[in-house]
Design a protein around this motif. Structure first.
Motif, PDB file in Angstrom:
ATOM      1  N   ARG A  61       7.265  45.784  -9.510  1.00 17.61           N
ATOM      2  CA  ARG A  61       6.863  46.073 -10.885  1.00 17.61           C
ATOM      3  C   ARG A  61       7.701  45.290 -11.888  1.00 17.61           C
ATOM      4  N   HIS A  66       5.173  44.942 -14.990  1.00 20.84           N
ATOM      5  CA  HIS A  66       4.413  46.187 -15.101  1.00 20.84           C
ATOM      6  C   HIS A  66       5.309  47.398 -14.896  1.00 20.84           C
ATOM      7  N   ARG A  75      -1.454  50.986 -20.234  1.00 25.17           N
ATOM      8  CA  ARG A  75      -1.584  49.786 -19.405  1.00 25.17           C
ATOM      9  C   ARG A  75      -0.824  49.869 -18.085  1.00 25.17           C
ATOM     10  N   PHE A  77      -0.177  50.301 -14.161  1.00 25.99           N
ATOM     11  CA  PHE A  77      -0.882  49.943 -12.930  1.00 25.99           C
ATOM     12  C   PHE A  77      -0.409  50.873 -11.830  1.00 25.99           C
ATOM     13  N   ILE A  82      -0.984  46.895  -8.051  1.00 28.10           N
ATOM     14  CA  ILE A  82       0.014  45.820  -8.050  1.00 28.10           C
ATOM     15  C   ILE A  82       0.009  45.078  -6.722  1.00 28.10           C
TER      16      ILE A  82
END
Length: 184
Positions: A61, A66, A75, A77, A82
């Motif tokens: 991440r 992310h 937003r 994930f 991912i």
């Protein structure tokens, strides 16, 4: 491993580094220190698997940009998103791949006492051999061998089948575990 990965966070969150270099640094860390000798681990249950999975996904991440924060809930994930978007290998699949690769090496060299020890220990539910049997069943159910084999948790039958060509078995394990299907 969680504390070590937090040291890498500043490197992984640099925007000027390309993603492939970040992924290579994560893989170098995992192979050299983070997952050292993990091909010999038994089945990880509950919180241990969650810690292992979480620390690796946290690095992914950070590298992909992310990472979670309270203001970015829209937003976010999921872990599967991912892994799929960047074609990454899931932590549980990494563990399965390494255990099966170790079995392939044992079968290729086939030292008689080691092989006998593996077969005798396959009955113990908290051991490496039991985990390998479960990994073989997982690969079989997912059709990783190309055909469905019916050995149902019998390591003796698996070993007899796989000793025909252990090198081919090792290649098929790596190929299947790197596919997107194995990392859903």
């Amino acid at each position: 491993m969680k504390q070590e990965t937090s040291k890498m966070r500043s490197l992984l969150r640099k925007a000027e580094l390309p993603l492939y270099k970040k992924i290579h640094s994560i893989q170098a860390y995992l192979l050299s220190k983070g997952t050292y000798n993990y091909s010999t681990w038994p089945t990880l249950f509950g919180s241990l698997m969650a810690k292992f999975h979480g620390s690796i996904l946290c690095m992914y991440r950070d590298a992909a940009g992310h990472y979670c924060s309270a203001k970015d809930v829209v937003r976010m994930f999921s872990d599967s998103d991912i892994l799929h978007k960047y074609s990454l290998v899931s932590p549980i699949t990494m563990l399965r791949r390494e255990r099966l690769s170790l079995l392939s090496r044992v079968l290729r060299k086939s030292p008689p006492y080691v092989l006998e020890l593996v077969l005798l220990s396959s009955r113990f539910s908290k051991g490496w051999a039991y985990a390998v049997t479960a990994d073989l069943e997982w690969m079989n159910i997912c059709n990783g061998f190309g055909t469905i084999l019916h050995y149902q948790y019998d390591l003796h039958a698996w070993v007899q089948h796989l000793t025909i060509d252990p090198a081919k078995f090792g290649r098929s394990v790596k190929k299947f575990c790197n596919s997107k299907f194995a990392n859903i």
